[in-house]
Design an enzyme around this catalytic site. Structure first.
Site, PDB file in Angstrom:
ATOM      1  N   GLY A 129      52.643 -20.187  81.923  1.00 25.89           N
ATOM      2  CA  GLY A 129      52.996 -19.183  82.919  1.00 25.89           C
ATOM      3  C   GLY A 129      52.019 -19.066  84.062  1.00 25.89           C
ATOM      4  O   GLY A 129      52.144 -18.172  84.897  1.00 25.89           O
ATOM      5  N   GLY A 131      50.287 -21.806  86.573  1.00 25.84           N
ATOM      6  CA  GLY A 131      49.960 -23.140  87.058  1.00 25.84           C
ATOM      7  C   GLY A 131      48.961 -23.042  88.193  1.00 25.84           C
ATOM      8  O   GLY A 131      47.753 -23.004  87.993  1.00 25.84           O
ATOM      9  N   SER A 132      49.468 -22.938  89.416  1.00 24.57           N
ATOM     10  CA  SER A 132      48.588 -22.798  90.569  1.00 24.57           C
ATOM     11  C   SER A 132      47.881 -21.438  90.590  1.00 24.57           C
ATOM     12  O   SER A 132      46.805 -21.305  91.154  1.00 24.57           O
ATOM     13  CB  SER A 132      49.386 -22.987  91.860  1.00 24.57           C
ATOM     14  N   ILE A 341      62.857 -52.191 101.231  1.00 21.91           N
ATOM     15  CA  ILE A 341      62.704 -53.530 101.799  1.00 21.91           C
ATOM     16  C   ILE A 341      63.050 -54.595 100.759  1.00 21.91           C
ATOM     17  O   ILE A 341      63.658 -55.625 101.079  1.00 21.91           O
ATOM     18  CB  ILE A 341      61.262 -53.717 102.330  1.00 21.91           C
ATOM     19  N   GLY A 344      67.558 -54.300  95.670  1.00 21.76           N
ATOM     20  CA  GLY A 344      67.699 -54.059  94.237  1.00 21.76           C
ATOM     21  C   GLY A 344      66.523 -54.551  93.421  1.00 21.76           C
ATOM     22  O   GLY A 344      66.153 -53.942  92.407  1.00 21.76           O
ATOM     23  N   GLU A 367      46.529 -31.098  90.725  1.00 21.64           N
ATOM     24  CA  GLU A 367      45.360 -30.827  91.575  1.00 21.64           C
ATOM     25  C   GLU A 367      45.740 -30.050  92.837  1.00 21.64           C
ATOM     26  O   GLU A 367      45.143 -30.212  93.892  1.00 21.64           O
ATOM     27  CB  GLU A 367      44.641 -32.122  91.956  1.00 21.64           C
ATOM     28  N   SER A 370      51.643 -29.687  97.036  1.00 21.57           N
ATOM     29  CA  SER A 370      51.673 -29.853  98.492  1.00 21.57           C
ATOM     30  C   SER A 370      51.782 -28.497  99.185  1.00 21.57           C
ATOM     31  O   SER A 370      51.230 -28.294 100.272  1.00 21.57           O
ATOM     32  CB  SER A 370      52.850 -30.749  98.904  1.00 21.57           C
TER      33      SER A 370
END
Length: 387
Positions: A129, A131-132, A341, A344, A367, A370
């Site tokens: 519960g 995280g950050s 590029i 498949g 870590e 974003s």
């Protein structure tokens, strides 16, 4: 800032890259296809890394490490980052710098064995519960009879299955702040095998096969006060003092994989022919390569600048956030374009591209996500004008 590498830096880059290509690349497919890193292989590669002087190279020379400055260390991390994460992290271990914060007795018990390759450490902060929001952690430490009793759960704890001990951050009290009550945090060394401390298998992860995560459970786990890392209620101060450059480490390993993916794309574009010519001559492909190279250079310059400023004592959270954010997002972009590029074939596991593409996803989460990095950057911008 001098953008050229010194002779010593170039030697470290060349030595590390040769080790990665000759010793780690050959084992990538086994780890990727089985999802498992054999301990006998770990020991074999670990011995080679120690002989090559690459093991625990992030540590200062006075404790047995290579004594690299931050920029040189990041160059080393970039080269290691080219390989499967489990291989380079476990077999060429870089013990957490937070171990340097220990007392002389704690260094003897925990730091030096990690540097010699006799033990592994793991860092336990994240909870289901929290995280950050580390201040929201619920796992607790309560002083009882001179010892501390730990209760609660940590998860997403990297390589805890092989670690000999965990550095655990626990809520040890509360204090008033401008936003109300907030947790005080204390860091503890917890040895595997301590009664009340259980390490359970974690989750199956799409990224970094062979690099495991675990769930740590504490049930009235009694720890003597001698195993506090730093001071009581000063866990954040310890973390902020010793873990500052970990975001640059993430950025650097991402640069290594991005460069590897880009080189595969360049080589394929020069060799593959369609409609009577190399596909690299088609603007739809050549412009992709140009954008990939430009974005990679931008990410590398941000990371190198932050590393250089770290050694000058002028680095800011904003510098490190920009480097981490840019490098992780550039890796995702380059991995995706390299597969496009190749068509498949890029998704087949004969090439490392599908692995690099999968592995890239977690880099924008751990870590500091974003979104957290953007918050750090925007907060610094607004504070400068009173916002």
């Amino acid at each position: 800032m001098d953008f050229g590498l010194t002779e010593e830096q170039q030697l470290i880059v060349d030595t590390t890259r040769a080790f990665v290509e000759n010793e780690l690349y050959p084992h990538e497919q086994e780890v990727e296809r089985t999802g498992h890193l054999r301990m006998d292989l770990v020991k074999e590669l670990q011995a080679k890394a120690i002989t090559a002087g690459l093991y625990a190279a992030n540590m200062p020379a006075e404790v047995g490490g290579a004594g690299l400055d931050t920029l040189t260390w990041l160059l080393y991390e970039k080269e290691l980052g080219r390989a499967n994460y489990a291989l380079h992290w476990t077999c060429v271990a870089r013990p957490s710098n937070i171990l340097l914060a220990g007392t002389p007795e704690q260094r003897e018990k925990y730091l030096f064995p990690c540097i010699r390759g006799e033990k592994w450490d793991c860092l336990a902060m994240t909870e289901p519960g929290a995280g950050s929001d580390l201040r929201g952690m619920k796992a607790s430490a309560v002083e009882k009879g001179g010892d501390w009793v730990l209760n609660g759960t940590k998860h997403f704890i990297s390589h805890a299955d092989i670690a000999d001990f965990a550095i655990c951050f626990m809520a040890s009290g509360e204090e008033d702040s401008s936003r109300g009550k907030r947790k005080k945090i204390t860091a503890f060394f917890v040895d595997k095998g301590t009664p009340g401390f259980t390490v359970r298998d974690g989750y199956r992860n799409v990224s970094h096969r062979g690099y495991t995560n675990a769930v740590l459970e504490f049930d009235d786990c009694r720890i003597p006060k001698e195993q506090i890392l730093g001071e009581v209620h000063k866990g954040f101060e310890v973390a902020n003092s010793w873990l500052g450059a970990t975001r640059l480490q993430v950025a650097s390993t991402c640069l290594g994989r991005a460069e590897r993916a880009l080189q595969h794309a360049i080589d394929y574009a020069a060799q593959r022919e369609q409609f009577g010519q190399q596909i690299g001559k088609f603007q739809g492909v050549s412009f992709k390569l140009a954008d990939m190279a430009m974005e990679l250079k931008a990410a590398e310059l941000l990371t190198r600048e932050a590393g250089w400023k770290y050694d000058q004592g002028t680095v800011t959270d904003q510098d490190m956030a920009m480097a981490k954010l840019k490098a992780t997002e550039v890796l995702a972009f380059i991995a995706d374009e390299a597969i496009q590029i190749h068509g498949g074939m890029g998704l087949m596991d004969d090439l490392p591209l599908e692995r690099i593409w999968r592995d890239a996803r977690v880099e924008r989460i751990w870590e500091g996500t974003s979104e957290i990095q953007r918050h750090i950057i925007s907060r610094a911008l607004l504070r400068a004008v009173g916002g």
